[in-house]
Structure formats: structure tokens, C-alpha cells
Design a protein around this motif. Sequence first.
Motif, PDB file in Angstrom:
ATOM      1  N   ALA A 120       8.255  -8.875  -1.067  1.00  0.00           N
ATOM      2  CA  ALA A 120       6.777  -8.391  -1.069  1.00  0.00           C
ATOM      3  C   ALA A 120       6.730  -7.353  -1.985  1.00  0.00           C
ATOM      4  CB  ALA A 120       6.657  -7.955   0.492  1.00  0.00           C
ATOM      5  N   LEU A 121       7.758  -6.622  -2.054  1.00  0.00           N
ATOM      6  CA  LEU A 121       7.360  -5.250  -3.131  1.00  0.00           C
ATOM      7  C   LEU A 121       7.253  -5.499  -4.499  1.00  0.00           C
ATOM      8  CD1 LEU A 121       9.711  -2.808  -1.156  1.00  0.00           C
ATOM      9  CD2 LEU A 121       7.353  -2.466  -1.384  1.00  0.00           C
ATOM     10  N   GLY A 122       7.760  -6.828  -4.926  1.00  0.00           N
ATOM     11  CA  GLY A 122       7.665  -7.015  -6.502  1.00  0.00           C
ATOM     12  C   GLY A 122       8.255  -5.877  -7.089  1.00  0.00           C
ATOM     13  N   GLU A 123       7.345  -5.386  -8.094  1.00  0.00           N
ATOM     14  CA  GLU A 123       7.632  -4.461  -9.141  1.00  0.00           C
ATOM     15  C   GLU A 123       7.596  -2.921  -8.645  1.00  0.00           C
ATOM     16  OE1 GLU A 123       8.631  -5.372 -12.484  1.00  0.00           O
ATOM     17  OE2 GLU A 123       8.736  -7.157 -11.183  1.00  0.00           O
ATOM     18  N   ALA A 124       7.162  -2.628  -7.299  1.00  0.00           N
ATOM     19  CA  ALA A 124       7.177  -1.367  -7.036  1.00  0.00           C
ATOM     20  C   ALA A 124       8.684  -0.460  -7.126  1.00  0.00           C
ATOM     21  CB  ALA A 124       6.656  -1.204  -5.413  1.00  0.00           C
ATOM     22  N   THR A 125       8.311   0.794  -7.118  1.00  0.00           N
ATOM     23  CA  THR A 125       9.485   1.493  -7.378  1.00  0.00           C
ATOM     24  C   THR A 125      10.244   1.793  -6.135  1.00  0.00           C
ATOM     25  OG1 THR A 125       8.683   2.741  -9.195  1.00  0.00           O
ATOM     26  CG2 THR A 125      10.489   3.670  -8.314  1.00  0.00           C
ATOM     27  N   TYR A 126      11.141   1.492  -5.723  1.00  0.00           N
ATOM     28  CA  TYR A 126      11.677   1.491  -4.367  1.00  0.00           C
ATOM     29  C   TYR A 126      13.254   1.230  -4.445  1.00  0.00           C
ATOM     30  CZ  TYR A 126      12.826  -3.614  -4.204  1.00  0.00           C
ATOM     31  OH  TYR A 126      13.294  -4.911  -4.595  1.00  0.00           O
ATOM     32  N   ARG A 127      13.920   1.686  -3.377  1.00  0.00           N
ATOM     33  CA  ARG A 127      15.529   1.557  -3.287  1.00  0.00           C
ATOM     34  C   ARG A 127      15.886   1.233  -1.949  1.00  0.00           C
ATOM     35  NH1 ARG A 127      14.809   2.329  -8.104  1.00  0.00           N
ATOM     36  NH2 ARG A 127      15.909   3.097  -9.598  1.00  0.00           N
ATOM     37  N   VAL A 128      16.667   0.609  -1.809  1.00  0.00           N
ATOM     38  CA  VAL A 128      17.482   0.274  -0.516  1.00  0.00           C
ATOM     39  C   VAL A 128      18.490   1.273  -0.105  1.00  0.00           C
ATOM     40  CG1 VAL A 128      18.810  -1.385   1.029  1.00  0.00           C
ATOM     41  CG2 VAL A 128      16.967  -2.195  -0.461  1.00  0.00           C
ATOM     42  N   LEU A 129      18.519   1.883   0.920  1.00  0.00           N
ATOM     43  CA  LEU A 129      19.617   2.683   1.205  1.00  0.00           C
ATOM     44  C   LEU A 129      20.249   2.224   2.562  1.00  0.00           C
ATOM     45  CD1 LEU A 129      20.891   5.793   1.303  1.00  0.00           C
ATOM     46  CD2 LEU A 129      18.881   6.524   2.873  1.00  0.00           C
ATOM     47  N   PRO A 132      15.908  -9.802   6.264  1.00  0.00           N
ATOM     48  CA  PRO A 132      14.505  -9.365   6.249  1.00  0.00           C
ATOM     49  C   PRO A 132      14.403  -8.334   5.029  1.00  0.00           C
ATOM     50  CG  PRO A 132      15.529  -9.064   8.485  1.00  0.00           C
ATOM     51  CD  PRO A 132      16.793  -9.770   7.422  1.00  0.00           C
ATOM     52  N   MET A 133      15.412  -7.900   4.595  1.00  0.00           N
ATOM     53  CA  MET A 133      15.602  -6.916   3.446  1.00  0.00           C
ATOM     54  C   MET A 133      15.273  -7.728   2.114  1.00  0.00           C
ATOM     55  SD  MET A 133      15.605  -4.222   1.977  1.00  0.00           S
ATOM     56  CE  MET A 133      15.875  -3.201   3.403  1.00  0.00           C
ATOM     57  N   LEU A 134      15.711  -9.038   1.981  1.00  0.00           N
ATOM     58  CA  LEU A 134      15.488  -9.676   0.777  1.00  0.00           C
ATOM     59  C   LEU A 134      13.856 -10.133   0.847  1.00  0.00           C
ATOM     60  CD1 LEU A 134      18.341 -12.413   1.058  1.00  0.00           C
ATOM     61  CD2 LEU A 134      18.082 -10.137  -0.507  1.00  0.00           C
ATOM     62  N   ALA A 135      13.497 -10.481   1.965  1.00  0.00           N
ATOM     63  CA  ALA A 135      11.936 -10.606   2.402  1.00  0.00           C
ATOM     64  C   ALA A 135      10.977  -9.388   1.929  1.00  0.00           C
ATOM     65  CB  ALA A 135      11.527 -11.283   3.449  1.00  0.00           C
ATOM     66  N   THR A 136      11.669  -8.394   2.411  1.00  0.00           N
ATOM     67  CA  THR A 136      10.904  -7.048   1.887  1.00  0.00           C
ATOM     68  C   THR A 136      10.749  -6.951   0.628  1.00  0.00           C
ATOM     69  OG1 THR A 136      11.406  -6.215   4.252  1.00  0.00           O
ATOM     70  CG2 THR A 136      10.721  -4.562   2.438  1.00  0.00           C
ATOM     71  N   GLU A 145       0.888  -1.452  -0.218  1.00  0.00           N
ATOM     72  CA  GLU A 145      -0.039   0.008  -0.096  1.00  0.00           C
ATOM     73  C   GLU A 145       1.067   1.237  -0.027  1.00  0.00           C
ATOM     74  OE1 GLU A 145      -3.194   0.359  -0.357  1.00  0.00           O
ATOM     75  OE2 GLU A 145      -3.160  -2.056  -0.842  1.00  0.00           O
ATOM     76  N   LEU A 146       1.927   1.223   0.828  1.00  0.00           N
ATOM     77  CA  LEU A 146       2.754   2.464   0.794  1.00  0.00           C
ATOM     78  C   LEU A 146       3.357   2.733  -0.580  1.00  0.00           C
ATOM     79  CD1 LEU A 146       4.905   1.573   4.186  1.00  0.00           C
ATOM     80  CD2 LEU A 146       3.342   3.575   3.669  1.00  0.00           C
ATOM     81  N   ALA A 147       3.944   1.396  -1.132  1.00  0.00           N
ATOM     82  CA  ALA A 147       4.601   1.590  -2.371  1.00  0.00           C
ATOM     83  C   ALA A 147       3.498   2.042  -3.347  1.00  0.00           C
ATOM     84  CB  ALA A 147       5.054   0.356  -3.049  1.00  0.00           C
ATOM     85  N   LYS A 148       2.336   2.065  -3.397  1.00  0.00           N
ATOM     86  CA  LYS A 148       1.358   2.261  -4.362  1.00  0.00           C
ATOM     87  C   LYS A 148       1.096   3.777  -4.225  1.00  0.00           C
ATOM     88  CE  LYS A 148      -1.245  -1.880  -4.706  1.00  0.00           C
ATOM     89  NZ  LYS A 148      -2.497  -2.662  -4.100  1.00  0.00           N
ATOM     90  N   GLY A 149       1.118   4.398  -2.973  1.00  0.00           N
ATOM     91  CA  GLY A 149       0.857   5.697  -2.921  1.00  0.00           C
ATOM     92  C   GLY A 149       1.860   6.601  -2.935  1.00  0.00           C
ATOM     93  N   CYS A 150       2.883   6.250  -3.350  1.00  0.00           N
ATOM     94  CA  CYS A 150       4.219   7.033  -3.470  1.00  0.00           C
ATOM     95  C   CYS A 150       4.978   6.967  -5.164  1.00  0.00           C
ATOM     96  CB  CYS A 150       5.071   6.898  -2.483  1.00  0.00           C
ATOM     97  SG  CYS A 150       6.102   5.455  -2.515  1.00  0.00           S
ATOM     98  N   ASP A 151       5.830   8.041  -5.052  1.00  0.00           N
ATOM     99  CA  ASP A 151       6.698   7.795  -6.546  1.00  0.00           C
ATOM    100  C   ASP A 151       7.869   7.188  -6.275  1.00  0.00           C
ATOM    101  OD1 ASP A 151       5.068   9.751  -8.250  1.00  0.00           O
ATOM    102  OD2 ASP A 151       5.212  11.027  -6.694  1.00  0.00           O
ATOM    103  N   LEU A 152       8.316   7.067  -4.903  1.00  0.00           N
ATOM    104  CA  LEU A 152       9.441   6.207  -4.514  1.00  0.00           C
ATOM    105  C   LEU A 152       9.424   5.725  -2.937  1.00  0.00           C
ATOM    106  CD1 LEU A 152      12.361   5.298  -5.285  1.00  0.00           C
ATOM    107  CD2 LEU A 152      13.300   7.637  -4.629  1.00  0.00           C
ATOM    108  N   LEU A 153       9.647   4.573  -2.765  1.00  0.00           N
ATOM    109  CA  LEU A 153       9.644   4.151  -1.588  1.00  0.00           C
ATOM    110  C   LEU A 153      11.290   3.749  -1.115  1.00  0.00           C
ATOM    111  CD1 LEU A 153       7.941   2.963   0.969  1.00  0.00           C
ATOM    112  CD2 LEU A 153       8.029   0.849  -0.194  1.00  0.00           C
TER     113      LEU A 153
END
Length: 199
Positions: free
Chosen positions: A115-124, A108-112, A87-95
Motif C-alpha cells: 500500500a505504501l509503494g514508493e514512500a520513505t518508510y522502514r519496518v522496525l 499484514p506487513m507485506l500488504a502494508t 496520507e501519513l507517508a506523504k506528510g512526513c520525512d520517514l514513516l
Amino acid sequence: MKVITVTGFKGGCGKSTTAINLATFLSERGKVLLVDGDPNRTALSWSQRGALPYRVADERQSFKWVAGNDFLVIDTPARPDSSDLQELAKGCDLLILPTLPDVVSLEPMLATAQALGEATYRVLLTIVPPPPSREGQQMQTDLQASGIPVFQTMIRRAAGFGKAALAGVSIREMTGRDRLPWQDYQALGKEILEVLADG
């Protein structure tokens, strides 16, 4: 308006610090609202101790301040479950997912990421120990090898963050060596603007 959400799967990973300093970077490029959705109210408390160059509001008050902003930065509660993440990923331009460069954080990061699949996200990678430690680079390599999008920029571990929090200002306002991490947030901000431009 571009919406950037900062969330973490555990506390103490620099989530609120990242939201605050990233919002400072973005405030040099437009009008910013930082929404503090974390029950700890870290960003709100931080802003009340000093002066940040943008408005900070909790999620209940934020509705009246949203209009007219160029950037909305949202600091969320830690430990979202997989449906919350989607839901967070759908509601934003970048997670943005801040994480520590240690082996305990990798699984936990691999599991996360799964869960995110194709969402626009980046690990920092945050709170990265200085050389000669190579923990940051190793974690970055491991994440990339797993196909997880990760920022090139890493945020160093530094005493300046605690001083900035106490003063209620961003790391940009610190002096001498305490200000060095601002270079990290400037580099991160540029990477984020590129991601947003491509989105």
C-alpha cells in the motif's frame, strides 16, 4: 524540521514505546515535540506520570507547539487503512512501522508495504525475544527478501520498558539491565538520522 511518524497495523507492537524513546534520542540533538495522535493517549499518560525531556501534546493542542522544533515525532492510532497510510507517508520525512517478529505479523506487513509503494518508510522489529531465538533475524531476512526496507537495529523484549512506563520516563533513565534497551534506541536513532540525511 524533520517529521517522523510511527504507526502500526495492530496494537501491542511497541508503537508508543518507540515514539517515546526515539523522541528521547532525538532530544539529545535538537528540540522535539511528540504528538500523541493515538486515542489511547499512551504517550500523554506516560509523560504525565513522570518527566520526559520534551513536550508531549495531543493532536488538537499540538498546533501551538509545532513552531521552533527540530523534530516532530507523531504517534498515530493503530490499524490505519491503506489510504490513511499513504496520507501519513506523504506528510512526513520517514514513516516507521513497528512490528513483532512472528509469522502472523508478516502477511499484514507485506500488504502494508504494498500500500505504501514508493514512500520513505522502514519496518522496525520490536519486542524481539533474546537468543537462542532467531525469530528477529528470520523475520528481518524474510522482509529483506521481499524487498521491504527494514532497520538493521531490532528492539529487544525487556522488562525495563514496563518499569519506565510506570515511572513516566524513557528507558534511558533506567539503571542496570533495565537500561540495556537504550542501546537499541541509540542504534536505531543513528540509522534514522542517516535516512533523514539521505532524504
